[in-house]
Scaffold this active site. Structure first.
Site, PDB file in Angstrom:
ATOM      1  N   GLU A  25      -5.532   1.870  -1.209  1.00 54.33           N
ATOM      2  CA  GLU A  25      -6.487   1.157  -0.360  1.00 54.33           C
ATOM      3  C   GLU A  25      -7.114  -0.013  -1.124  1.00 54.33           C
ATOM      4  O   GLU A  25      -8.322  -0.064  -1.373  1.00 54.33           O
ATOM      5  CB  GLU A  25      -7.540   2.138   0.171  1.00 54.33           C
ATOM      6  CG  GLU A  25      -8.427   1.598   1.265  1.00 54.33           C
ATOM      7  CD  GLU A  25      -7.668   0.997   2.442  1.00 54.33           C
ATOM      8  OE1 GLU A  25      -8.061  -0.099   2.888  1.00 54.33           O
ATOM      9  OE2 GLU A  25      -6.693   1.616   2.911  1.00 54.33           O
ATOM     10  N   TRP A  26      -6.244  -0.942  -1.553  1.00 58.31           N
ATOM     11  CA  TRP A  26      -6.660  -2.181  -2.193  1.00 58.31           C
ATOM     12  C   TRP A  26      -7.603  -1.924  -3.373  1.00 58.31           C
ATOM     13  O   TRP A  26      -7.283  -1.116  -4.222  1.00 58.31           O
ATOM     14  CB  TRP A  26      -7.236  -3.152  -1.155  1.00 58.31           C
ATOM     15  CG  TRP A  26      -6.296  -3.383   0.000  1.00 58.31           C
ATOM     16  CD1 TRP A  26      -6.511  -3.094   1.322  1.00 58.31           C
ATOM     17  CD2 TRP A  26      -4.952  -3.913  -0.060  1.00 58.31           C
ATOM     18  NE1 TRP A  26      -5.404  -3.414   2.083  1.00 58.31           N
ATOM     19  CE2 TRP A  26      -4.440  -3.918   1.269  1.00 58.31           C
ATOM     20  CE3 TRP A  26      -4.143  -4.384  -1.085  1.00 58.31           C
ATOM     21  CZ2 TRP A  26      -3.151  -4.379   1.565  1.00 58.31           C
ATOM     22  CZ3 TRP A  26      -2.867  -4.848  -0.791  1.00 58.31           C
ATOM     23  CH2 TRP A  26      -2.390  -4.845   0.521  1.00 58.31           C
ATOM     24  N   TRP A  78      -4.878   3.173  11.871  1.00 58.49           N
ATOM     25  CA  TRP A  78      -4.734   2.939  10.429  1.00 58.49           C
ATOM     26  C   TRP A  78      -5.224   4.191   9.721  1.00 58.49           C
ATOM     27  O   TRP A  78      -6.388   4.526   9.832  1.00 58.49           O
ATOM     28  CB  TRP A  78      -5.560   1.731   9.965  1.00 58.49           C
ATOM     29  CG  TRP A  78      -5.336   1.504   8.502  1.00 58.49           C
ATOM     30  CD1 TRP A  78      -6.039   2.031   7.461  1.00 58.49           C
ATOM     31  CD2 TRP A  78      -4.274   0.743   7.926  1.00 58.49           C
ATOM     32  NE1 TRP A  78      -5.502   1.654   6.270  1.00 58.49           N
ATOM     33  CE2 TRP A  78      -4.408   0.855   6.522  1.00 58.49           C
ATOM     34  CE3 TRP A  78      -3.215  -0.013   8.434  1.00 58.49           C
ATOM     35  CZ2 TRP A  78      -3.526   0.231   5.640  1.00 58.49           C
ATOM     36  CZ3 TRP A  78      -2.355  -0.633   7.553  1.00 58.49           C
ATOM     37  CH2 TRP A  78      -2.505  -0.508   6.167  1.00 58.49           C
ATOM     38  N   ASN A 115      -1.596 -11.114   8.443  1.00 57.95           N
ATOM     39  CA  ASN A 115      -2.603 -10.088   8.685  1.00 57.95           C
ATOM     40  C   ASN A 115      -3.942 -10.515   8.108  1.00 57.95           C
ATOM     41  O   ASN A 115      -4.044 -10.871   6.931  1.00 57.95           O
ATOM     42  CB  ASN A 115      -2.183  -8.763   8.032  1.00 57.95           C
ATOM     43  CG  ASN A 115      -3.206  -7.668   8.260  1.00 57.95           C
ATOM     44  OD1 ASN A 115      -3.319  -7.136   9.354  1.00 57.95           O
ATOM     45  ND2 ASN A 115      -3.979  -7.335   7.225  1.00 57.95           N
ATOM     46  N   GLU A 116      -4.973 -10.498   8.941  1.00 57.85           N
ATOM     47  CA  GLU A 116      -6.355 -10.711   8.522  1.00 57.85           C
ATOM     48  C   GLU A 116      -6.544 -11.918   7.608  1.00 57.85           C
ATOM     49  O   GLU A 116      -6.926 -11.787   6.436  1.00 57.85           O
ATOM     50  CB  GLU A 116      -6.897  -9.450   7.847  1.00 57.85           C
ATOM     51  CG  GLU A 116      -6.927  -8.246   8.769  1.00 57.85           C
ATOM     52  CD  GLU A 116      -7.590  -7.016   8.173  1.00 57.85           C
ATOM     53  OE1 GLU A 116      -7.854  -6.081   8.948  1.00 57.85           O
ATOM     54  OE2 GLU A 116      -7.839  -6.991   6.948  1.00 57.85           O
ATOM     55  N   GLU A 149      -5.024  -2.347  14.158  1.00 59.27           N
ATOM     56  CA  GLU A 149      -5.582  -1.437  13.143  1.00 59.27           C
ATOM     57  C   GLU A 149      -6.911  -0.896  13.640  1.00 59.27           C
ATOM     58  O   GLU A 149      -7.721  -1.637  14.199  1.00 59.27           O
ATOM     59  CB  GLU A 149      -5.830  -2.138  11.797  1.00 59.27           C
ATOM     60  CG  GLU A 149      -4.610  -2.424  10.985  1.00 59.27           C
ATOM     61  CD  GLU A 149      -4.955  -3.018   9.619  1.00 59.27           C
ATOM     62  OE1 GLU A 149      -6.042  -2.704   9.078  1.00 59.27           O
ATOM     63  OE2 GLU A 149      -4.150  -3.807   9.107  1.00 59.27           O
ATOM     64  N   ASN A 156      -7.685  -6.190  14.667  1.00 63.33           N
ATOM     65  CA  ASN A 156      -8.023  -5.128  13.720  1.00 63.33           C
ATOM     66  C   ASN A 156      -9.536  -4.915  13.789  1.00 63.33           C
ATOM     67  O   ASN A 156     -10.302  -5.819  13.434  1.00 63.33           O
ATOM     68  CB  ASN A 156      -7.636  -5.516  12.293  1.00 63.33           C
ATOM     69  CG  ASN A 156      -6.132  -5.615  12.088  1.00 63.33           C
ATOM     70  OD1 ASN A 156      -5.355  -5.394  13.015  1.00 63.33           O
ATOM     71  ND2 ASN A 156      -5.718  -5.955  10.887  1.00 63.33           N
ATOM     72  N   HIS A 197       1.100  -9.377   4.572  1.00 64.62           N
ATOM     73  CA  HIS A 197      -0.059  -8.479   4.519  1.00 64.62           C
ATOM     74  C   HIS A 197      -0.608  -8.479   3.084  1.00 64.62           C
ATOM     75  O   HIS A 197      -0.510  -7.491   2.361  1.00 64.62           O
ATOM     76  CB  HIS A 197       0.345  -7.063   4.962  1.00 64.62           C
ATOM     77  CG  HIS A 197      -0.807  -6.207   5.388  1.00 64.62           C
ATOM     78  ND1 HIS A 197      -0.853  -5.554   6.597  1.00 64.62           N
ATOM     79  CD2 HIS A 197      -1.967  -5.891   4.769  1.00 64.62           C
ATOM     80  CE1 HIS A 197      -1.975  -4.864   6.703  1.00 64.62           C
ATOM     81  NE2 HIS A 197      -2.671  -5.051   5.590  1.00 64.62           N
ATOM     82  N   GLN A 241       0.798  -1.217   0.000  1.00 61.75           N
ATOM     83  CA  GLN A 241       0.000   0.000   0.000  1.00 61.75           C
ATOM     84  C   GLN A 241       0.837   1.277   0.000  1.00 61.75           C
ATOM     85  O   GLN A 241       0.322   2.341  -0.343  1.00 61.75           O
ATOM     86  CB  GLN A 241      -0.947  -0.008   1.199  1.00 61.75           C
ATOM     87  CG  GLN A 241      -1.995  -1.107   1.115  1.00 61.75           C
ATOM     88  CD  GLN A 241      -2.920  -1.122   2.313  1.00 61.75           C
ATOM     89  OE1 GLN A 241      -2.661  -1.816   3.283  1.00 61.75           O
ATOM     90  NE2 GLN A 241      -3.993  -0.360   2.252  1.00 61.75           N
ATOM     91  N   ARG A 251       3.924   0.023  13.034  1.00 62.08           N
ATOM     92  CA  ARG A 251       3.665  -1.287  12.445  1.00 62.08           C
ATOM     93  C   ARG A 251       3.839  -1.212  10.939  1.00 62.08           C
ATOM     94  O   ARG A 251       3.181  -0.412  10.262  1.00 62.08           O
ATOM     95  CB  ARG A 251       2.248  -1.758  12.790  1.00 62.08           C
ATOM     96  CG  ARG A 251       1.948  -3.133  12.213  1.00 62.08           C
ATOM     97  CD  ARG A 251       0.526  -3.602  12.481  1.00 62.08           C
ATOM     98  NE  ARG A 251       0.287  -4.832  11.719  1.00 62.08           N
ATOM     99  CZ  ARG A 251      -0.875  -5.183  11.199  1.00 62.08           C
ATOM    100  NH1 ARG A 251      -1.941  -4.403  11.347  1.00 62.08           N
ATOM    101  NH2 ARG A 251      -0.991  -6.304  10.514  1.00 62.08           N
ATOM    102  N   TYR A 288     -12.834  -2.206  12.890  1.00 63.73           N
ATOM    103  CA  TYR A 288     -13.279  -1.009  12.179  1.00 63.73           C
ATOM    104  C   TYR A 288     -14.733  -0.636  12.441  1.00 63.73           C
ATOM    105  O   TYR A 288     -15.072   0.538  12.491  1.00 63.73           O
ATOM    106  CB  TYR A 288     -13.067  -1.180  10.666  1.00 63.73           C
ATOM    107  CG  TYR A 288     -11.621  -1.045  10.263  1.00 63.73           C
ATOM    108  CD1 TYR A 288     -11.065   0.202  10.004  1.00 63.73           C
ATOM    109  CD2 TYR A 288     -10.792  -2.152  10.170  1.00 63.73           C
ATOM    110  CE1 TYR A 288      -9.735   0.341   9.640  1.00 63.73           C
ATOM    111  CE2 TYR A 288      -9.453  -2.030   9.816  1.00 63.73           C
ATOM    112  CZ  TYR A 288      -8.933  -0.778   9.556  1.00 63.73           C
ATOM    113  OH  TYR A 288      -7.603  -0.654   9.229  1.00 63.73           O
TER     114      TYR A 288
END
Length: 470
Positions: free
Chosen positions: A424-425, A417, A162-163, A373, A305, A118, A16, A73, A307
């Site tokens: 952003e993906w 984050w 990650n995730e 995050e 993480n 990630h 990213q 991180r 949100y």
């Protein structure tokens, strides 16, 4: 007040921010490939340059110092270090880059938290089956051992993966993340299984070979919303909320922290749907075998993480289709009182983080928790005076303080984050999460602090000064 050694951080990920997608011997990753397929990413954008952190690391470091962070991180690009995914072919220029980043952080009295994976699998390994292949666990373990050997003398906080939920579901069922597969109802469970095996192998490798000397800690970053029943007095809604959390947080937390196996709620739901689909007792959810590494206990802390939150009710249909959604049999509802920030899925629910933290304490054995995050997005016209995001950080950190002081949750750190606006993906550069704005229209890619970044820096400074008086 937070504990004196509380980690105040911000987070980023290699694909990213780094750019330099072909620089100095780096190999291609699945995101390099995915972004070249038309229609995959907003306006067919890509991370070829991104924030150009590969060349502009000193600008990132200045942002970190301006915020007064105690921790940062970052993730390592597997394909930058090992272009074909194996330690038979080490890219020393990649090693030099991360050595400089780590050394510069430590010289600035900032502790690195390093994520090994990630989302950016080397394309060479995807060509061999990627995360769907059982062989990936040993390949990841070898990569992890290379990183522990190379950087572990200075890195004390490691995240293996990650995730895994996002990689498994969005990448292998929904097709909206790399590698863009839509193998519904089967591949995500296989991928999640192999990620757990890979994580556990790496954790055991660290424990047996590196822990005594390096004295670090290793975990995996689990993402989860907070789920609560749409009608708290309705048993069906209560059961739906339990299924929702079992299929997200529980999918990876239960094997690592609770039983060494998947949640019973998840197993029974998948098996019941499999029977309806004619699988005749054959589960689509892989089982751990005696040949697999021990999964239970392979985390030295809980990395969360978070949100957003959701109200949950059963789907209310007798859909007999092959998908995780059908297995889970839930419908997620947004409370109309929750404000939406930027992207449509991101409802701002700070209290949900506190509830999720207490849930983790109560059900997972009260582990040490790092919030790895948490953030607030902007879309549309740029707002450098991002008042809503300022309020978000104040409210959220207040809820974390309540979790620590009133609920007794052992929260060790908070990572916003993200440090700066980035790729952003699938949303490309259209969504901005940064504490610093990056001007992607200018070749200099200057970083300018948002008002929220200034407010976050004040909160960090206030807590540091408060701790010095304790």
């Amino acid at each position: 007040m937070f504990p004196p050694d509380f980690a105040w951080g911000a987070a980023t990920a290699a694909y990213q921010i780094e750019g330099g997608w072909q620089a100095d011997g780096k190999g291609p990753s699945i995101w390099d490939t995915f972004c070249r397929e038309k229609g995959r990413v907003f306006e067919d954008q890509n991370g070829d340059l991104a924030c150009n952190s590969y060349e502009l690391w000193e600008k990132d470091l200045a942002c970190i110092q301006q915020l007064g962070l105690t921790h940062y991180r970052l993730s390592l690009s597997w394909a930058r270090l090992l272009p074909d995914g194996t330690s038979q072919n080490v890219n020393q220029r990649g090693v030099q880059y991360y050595n400089k980043v780590i050394d510069d952080l430590l010289a600035s009295d900032v502790s690195p938290m390093v994520t090994l994976y990630h989302f950016d699998l080397p394309q060479a390994l995807q060509d061999q089956g990627g995360w769907k292949s059982p062989d990936i666990a040993a390949l990841f373990d070898n990569y992890a051992k290379f990183c522990f050997q190379t950087f572990g003398d200075r890195v004390k906080l490691w995240i293996t993966i990650n995730e895994p939920y996002v990689c498994a579901k969005l990448g292998h069922e929904d097709g909206i993340h790399a590698p863009g597969l839509k193998d519904k109802g089967i591949a995500p469970y296989v991928v999640g299984h192999n990620m757990l095996r890979a994580h556990a192998m790496a954790w055991h490798s660290y424990s047996s070979t590196y822990r005594a000397k390096q004295k670090g800690a290793v975990s995996l970053a689990i993402n989860s919303d907070w789920f609560e029943p749409l009608d708290p007095g309705c048993n069906e809604d209560i059961a739906a909320a339990q299924r929702a959390i079992a299929f997200t947080l529980g999918w990876f937390a239960w094997p690592v922290f609770v039983t060494g196996d998947y949640p019973e709620v998840m197993k029974s739901a998948i098996d019941a749907q499999s029977d309806k689909l004619g699988y005749n007792g054959t589960s689509r959810l892989p089982r751990f075998s005696s040949d697999d590494p021990t999964i239970l206990g392979t985390a030295d802390f809980f990395a969360l993480n978070y949100y957003t939150s959701r109200k949950v009710t059963p789907r209310g249909s007798c859909e007999h289709t092959l998908s995780m959604k059908s297995d889970q049999d839930t419908e997620e509802v947004l409370d109309p009182s929750w404000p939406i920030c930027g992207v449509s899925w991101l409802a701002v629910v700070p209290y949900g983080l506190r509830k999720l933290l207490k849930y983790i304490k109560d059900t997972l054995g009260n582990p040490a928790v790092y919030i790895t995050e948490n953030g607030f997005s902007q879309v549309g016209p740029l707002q450098m005076k991002d008042v809503q995001r300022c309020e978000f950080y104040k409210s959220t950190i207040s809820e974390v303080a309540k979790a620590v002081q009133e609920d007794g949750v052992n929260v060790r750190g908070y990572f916003a984050w993200s440090l700066m606006d980035n790729f952003e993906w699938a949303d490309g550069f259209s969504v901005r999460f940064g504490l610093f704005h990056v001007d992607f229209s200018d070749a200099a890619l200057d970083r300018t602090i948002y008002q929220s970044g200034q407010e976050y820096a004040k909160m960090i400074s206030k807590n540091k000064s408060g701790q010095s008086k304790m």
